[in-house]
Design a protein around this motif. Structure first.
Motif, PDB file in Angstrom:
ATOM      1  N   LYS A 153      -0.025  16.385  59.903  1.00  0.00           N
ATOM      2  CA  LYS A 153       0.538  17.512  59.159  1.00  0.00           C
ATOM      3  C   LYS A 153       1.035  17.107  57.778  1.00  0.00           C
ATOM      4  O   LYS A 153       1.202  17.955  56.908  1.00  0.00           O
ATOM      5  CB  LYS A 153       1.685  18.131  59.958  1.00  0.00           C
ATOM      6  CG  LYS A 153       1.257  18.689  61.308  1.00  0.00           C
ATOM      7  CD  LYS A 153       2.435  19.309  62.028  1.00  0.00           C
ATOM      8  CE  LYS A 153       2.035  19.849  63.376  1.00  0.00           C
ATOM      9  NZ  LYS A 153       3.140  20.555  64.053  1.00  0.00           N
ATOM     10  N   GLN A 180      -2.547  21.002  55.414  1.00  0.00           N
ATOM     11  CA  GLN A 180      -1.336  21.791  55.287  1.00  0.00           C
ATOM     12  C   GLN A 180      -1.433  23.101  56.062  1.00  0.00           C
ATOM     13  O   GLN A 180      -0.430  23.627  56.546  1.00  0.00           O
ATOM     14  CB  GLN A 180      -1.047  22.081  53.809  1.00  0.00           C
ATOM     15  CG  GLN A 180      -0.752  20.832  52.988  1.00  0.00           C
ATOM     16  CD  GLN A 180       0.464  20.078  53.475  1.00  0.00           C
ATOM     17  OE1 GLN A 180       1.576  20.576  53.397  1.00  0.00           O
ATOM     18  NE2 GLN A 180       0.263  18.894  54.011  1.00  0.00           N
ATOM     19  N   LYS A 201       0.070  23.169  59.807  1.00  0.00           N
ATOM     20  CA  LYS A 201       1.463  22.781  60.034  1.00  0.00           C
ATOM     21  C   LYS A 201       2.110  23.510  61.204  1.00  0.00           C
ATOM     22  O   LYS A 201       3.022  22.978  61.843  1.00  0.00           O
ATOM     23  CB  LYS A 201       2.292  23.004  58.769  1.00  0.00           C
ATOM     24  CG  LYS A 201       2.170  21.871  57.764  1.00  0.00           C
ATOM     25  CD  LYS A 201       3.231  21.990  56.685  1.00  0.00           C
ATOM     26  CE  LYS A 201       3.275  20.728  55.839  1.00  0.00           C
ATOM     27  NZ  LYS A 201       4.333  20.754  54.824  1.00  0.00           N
ATOM     28  N   GLU A 202       1.671  24.727  61.475  1.00  0.00           N
ATOM     29  CA  GLU A 202       2.292  25.509  62.542  1.00  0.00           C
ATOM     30  C   GLU A 202       1.673  25.238  63.905  1.00  0.00           C
ATOM     31  O   GLU A 202       2.168  25.763  64.917  1.00  0.00           O
ATOM     32  CB  GLU A 202       2.188  27.006  62.216  1.00  0.00           C
ATOM     33  CG  GLU A 202       2.837  27.408  60.893  1.00  0.00           C
ATOM     34  CD  GLU A 202       4.283  26.946  60.790  1.00  0.00           C
ATOM     35  OE1 GLU A 202       5.020  27.120  61.770  1.00  0.00           O
ATOM     36  OE2 GLU A 202       4.655  26.397  59.721  1.00  0.00           O
ATOM     37  N   ARG A 203       0.626  24.442  63.961  1.00  0.00           N
ATOM     38  CA  ARG A 203       0.021  24.125  65.262  1.00  0.00           C
ATOM     39  C   ARG A 203       0.931  23.145  66.016  1.00  0.00           C
ATOM     40  O   ARG A 203       1.616  22.330  65.405  1.00  0.00           O
ATOM     41  CB  ARG A 203      -1.368  23.514  65.079  1.00  0.00           C
ATOM     42  CG  ARG A 203      -2.295  24.278  64.146  1.00  0.00           C
ATOM     43  CD  ARG A 203      -2.787  25.598  64.719  1.00  0.00           C
ATOM     44  NE  ARG A 203      -3.419  26.408  63.680  1.00  0.00           N
ATOM     45  CZ  ARG A 203      -4.716  26.371  63.375  1.00  0.00           C
ATOM     46  NH1 ARG A 203      -5.520  25.546  64.031  1.00  0.00           N
ATOM     47  NH2 ARG A 203      -5.197  27.151  62.428  1.00  0.00           N
ATOM     48  N   SER A 239       2.629  20.053  67.921  1.00  0.00           N
ATOM     49  CA  SER A 239       2.513  18.599  67.804  1.00  0.00           C
ATOM     50  C   SER A 239       2.414  17.978  69.189  1.00  0.00           C
ATOM     51  O   SER A 239       3.006  18.465  70.155  1.00  0.00           O
ATOM     52  CB  SER A 239       3.724  18.020  67.077  1.00  0.00           C
ATOM     53  OG  SER A 239       3.803  18.516  65.764  1.00  0.00           O
TER      54      SER A 239
END
Length: 369
Positions: free
Chosen positions: A84, A90, A93-95, A97
């Motif tokens: 990320k 970019q 980023k909301e996926r 981790s």
């Protein structure tokens, strides 16, 4: 012709044959990929995918890059935290981790799989034989979770890149896109090989990380950097096949390389790929890194230092799909005046990745005249 030096070469040959057989099965269907699908990954593992891929978990940036370049980033449902931070991803980023590339949270992967009914999920990671984050270990740790299949596809070694892209393209039903990428990649590689074909091959030392002058990492023939150096028309002073041997600085001095290349993952001040030409901080850090080599004991006796052929190269440009630009940059270092256009190749890579081209970037310091 080539000579098999050990059992590992026989194994590699067998794996290559297995891979080709697997691909021939994939290509047998004119209507697209049929499932269940049995393939052979780059670790030589025969793996069956029971149904079309519904979600992808990527453990490293090279896998994320390959999926994105194939136009399938919408399928990424989980990724390692460090990805990320990369400019190219970019939009991800909301996926969720799943830990880091070296410390994987398998429970989180299982949770992601269960939310998707545990079906059609693949995990893409490095081969890394014998390592805890290699595909064998990853696959074993995922055994408690049904419907999740781990695949070992490196996407950073020049010798395997085309076939891995072709295989992933077949798995995802993106065959045409994969062939477009491969044609682009192979065309730029051929430009280097043709341009350097009849030129002298300078002797090169490539330096990676260093924990002092008695513990310097370099790159042997089986490493991605070693393979790239060979294609760029250089002769590696590290003649061993071992990927990442350790050497002492005294040994480097004794080899008297004509070119020294220091590879580094130094982050740019603005977070973009390479380094900023207009950032005094970036330039100062690069100067310090280069001066460290120039000031080492005996350095002034090395041909590379005498002839001002010591360079710092962004490690980012040597791995993954954009290594065609990295290959051309290496060739320019080794063969001043060679007719290549690495920035054009890099711009095309950015187009594949749907990224905006950035101005005032450098990937080699100092610039090659």
């Amino acid at each position: 012709m080539f000579k098999l030096k050990s059992n590992k070469h026989l194994i590699a040959l067998a794996l290559s044959i297995g891979f080709l057989l697997a691909v021939s099965v994939i290509n047998a269907s004119s209507e697209g990929t049929e499932f269940p699908l049995t393939i052979t990954d780059s670790a030589g593992r025969v793996v069956t995918l029971p149904e079309p891929v519904q979600g992808i978990i990527v453990l490293n940036t090279d896998a994320a890059e390959a999926v994105s370049a194939l136009g399938a980033s919408d399928l990424i449902v989980g990724l390692a935290e460090g990805i990320k931070e990369d400019y190219a991803f970019q939009g991800l980023k909301e996926r969720p981790s799943i830990g880091t590339w070296s410390d994987i949270d398998f429970e989180k992967i299982g949770e992601i799989g269960s939310k998707r009914n545990g079906t059609g999920i693949i995990v893409l990671g490095f081969v890394y034989p014998g390592k805890p984050n290699g595909v064998e270990a990853v696959s074993k740790n995922l055994e408690p979770f049904s419907g999740i299949v781990a695949l070992g596809l490196d996407f950073y070694k020049e010798e395997n890149l085309s076939r891995e892209l072709r295989l992933l393209g077949s798995i995802l039903g993106r065959e045409d896109r994969a062939e477009e990428l491969i044609d682009w990649h192979d065309r730029h590689v051929a430009e280097v090989e043709q341009g350097a074909k009849n030129l002298d091959r300078p002797r090169v030392f490539i330096e990676g990380s260093s924990r002092g002058l008695g513990d310097i990492t370099t790159f042997g023939g089986s490493s991605a950097s070693g393979m790239l150096l060979e294609k760029a028309g250089g002769s590696n002073v590290m003649e061993e096949d071992e990927a990442y041997p350790k050497v002492e600085w005294e040994w480097v001095v004794s080899q008297d390389p004509e070119v020294i290349i220091k590879t580094d993952y130094l982050k740019s001040s603005d977070g973009l790929p390479g380094w900023s030409l207009t950032s005094s901080g970036d330039v100062k850090a690069l100067e310090e890194m280069r001066n460290d080599i120039l000031s080492r004991p005996g350095a002034q006796n090395i041909s590379a230092v005498k002839n001002d052929r010591v360079y710092v190269v962004s490690a980012q440009t040597l791995f993954g799909l954009d290594n065609v630009a990295g290959l051309q940059r290496l060739a320019e270092i080794l063969h001043p005046g060679i007719a290549l256009e690495p920035e054009e190749a890099y711009g095309e890579y950015l187009d594949f990745m749907r990224l905006e081209e950035q101005s005032d970037r450098m990937f080699v310091f100092p610039a090659v005249d």
